[in-house]
Design an enzyme around this catalytic site. Structure first.
Site, short mmCIF file in Angstrom:
data_model
loop_
_atom_site.label_atom_id
_atom_site.label_comp_id
_atom_site.label_asym_id
_atom_site.label_seq_id
_atom_site.Cartn_x
_atom_site.Cartn_y
_atom_site.Cartn_z
N ASP A 117 48.33 26.48 40.90
CA ASP A 117 48.43 26.85 42.11
C ASP A 117 47.29 27.56 43.02
O ASP A 117 46.53 28.35 42.26
CB ASP A 117 49.57 27.77 42.47
CG ASP A 117 49.90 29.05 41.75
OD1 ASP A 117 49.34 28.88 40.51
OD2 ASP A 117 50.35 29.96 42.22
N GLU A 164 51.00 31.50 39.82
CA GLU A 164 50.47 32.79 39.49
C GLU A 164 50.16 33.45 40.87
O GLU A 164 50.16 34.79 40.90
CB GLU A 164 49.19 32.53 38.70
CG GLU A 164 48.44 33.61 38.11
CD GLU A 164 47.67 34.33 38.71
OE1 GLU A 164 47.45 35.71 38.60
OE2 GLU A 164 47.25 34.07 40.07
ZN LIG Z 1 43.77 33.11 39.53
#
Ligand SMILES: [Zn+2]
Length: 375
Positions: free
Chosen positions: A68, A133
């Site tokens: 992501d 994340e």
């Molecule tokens: Zn990163």
């Protein structure tokens, strides 16, 4: 064209704004499966995760990272489409160029090179890849690690491909991160007319001396690998907007970035003791976003440092600076964790970019890590 550059561009063309993966993990799995990796797709909530492992016996060397990316920000400030990877003057531009699709691509191509050249590598290789994340980090690495723990699977060495470098590729690797503890504080007072303070209780005045003590406190000393613990106020609000009213309440938010010499209960106790000693009436909610982790210099950091030195001619600096990373979830499995990736100067900004020549350097560094640890 460099295979790492090509794969980086393929990953960057997928607009995987957190928590979307947009097929990045499938692309990685397609490259890993023919190498003999067992592919597992672990989807929790709206988050895609990939766990891939090759080899039954340890030691396990795991590459970790995320597909992501953060949102683009204002499109008009980008010089080219953030999801059309574009090369200008030796730099590859686009969202995720540095954080961290180049890292993902280099892990894959380095693994391909390693397995093509190593007759019978010892141990096992693994990939732990998430699409959460940059978001809440709840259904990503944290959940995959829980699953691994339930199964009794261990990771001995973990290389996180986050952009760790500062001026030159490989100048810095991270061997830990500070902990992050936040507080949401409400100070209770009594509202009243500003001309009759004896009939009110001003929460701003109540908090001021306690705050002065908290911000000037020396929590600990910096040591070889960790900065000193720091207390910072991020938000402070009180007042009705009127100039003649003592507010009845104050709200504040603060954060402690703390080194492993601290313990969570001691930090909380100290803050609460200071507030109480200054007779502040308060309620306080605590949020722990990450405990500190630290891999003392040892086999993994030596193998990574040697791999970097072989490419750049310099040993990297071992750092624990910056924000937290998913390494904080992996370290408690008992793994040594090191972060090595490209230069982080442009991450999360508009016109994010990576130096093209650094892509093959990173490939070579990851390949050296595998050779140093598993060949
Ligand atoms: Zn990163």
């Amino acid at each position: 064209m460099s295979e790492t550059l090509e794969l980086t561009q393929q990953l960057m063309a997928r607009a995987s704004v957190t928590p979307a993966d947009e097929g990045c993990q499938s692309l990685m799995a397609e490259r890993l499966a023919p190498l003999g990796f067992q592919i597992e797709r672990l989807r929790y909530g709206n988050v895609d995760n990939l766990w891939a492992r090759r080899g039954p016996a340890g030691p396990v060397l795991c590459f970790a990272g995320h597909t992501d990316v953060v949102p683009t920000g204002p499109l008009e400030e980008w010089h080219s489409d953030p999801f059309k990877p574009t090369i200008r003057d030796g730099l590859l531009y686009g969202r995720g160029a540095a954080d961290m699709k180049s890292g993902l691509a280099a892990m894959i191509t380095a693994t391909e090179s390693f397995l093509a050249s190593a007759a019978a590598p010892r141990g096992a290789l693994a990939f732990l890849i998430t699409s959460d994340e940059e978001g809440p980090s709840v259904d990503g690495t944290r959940r995959v690690v829980e699953t691994l723990r339930e199964r009794g699977e261990r990771i001995d060495w973990c290389i996180v491909g986050e952009p760790s470098s500062e001026q030159r590729i490989g100048d810095t690797i991270k061997i830990g991160r500070r902990g992050s503890l936040s507080g949401r504080l409400t100070v209770h007072g009594v509202q009243g007319h500003i001309a009759y303070p004896q009939l009110a209780d001003n929460p701003v005045h109540r908090l001021a001396p306690a705050l002065a003590e908290l911000v000037s406190r020396v929590w600990d000393q910096r040591n070889e690998h960790f900065q000193a613990t720091s207390f910072q106020v991020s938000n402070l609000n009180a007042g009705t907007g009127a100039p003649n009213v003592i507010p009845g309440e104050l709200k504040a938010r603060f954060n402690l970035r703390y080194s492993p010499v601290q313990t969570l209960p001691a930090l909380k106790r100290t803050v609460e003791e200071i507030l109480t000693r200054h007779q502040v009436r308060y309620t306080l909610e605590w949020y722990l976003s990450g405990e500190p982790f630290y891999t003392p210099p040892g086999p993994l950091s030596e193998a990574v440092s040697a791999a970097v030195h072989a490419i750049t001619g310099h040993a990297p600096q071992l750092s624990t600076g910056g924000g937290t990373s998913d390494g904080r979830f992996i370290a408690p499995l008992g793994a040594q964790v090191v972060e090595l990736g490209v230069i982080n100067a442009s991450i999360h900004k508009v016109n994010e970019c990576v130096r093209i020549e650094d892509l093959d350097c990173l490939h070579q560094m990851y390949l050296g890590c595998m050779r140093n640890l598993l060949a």
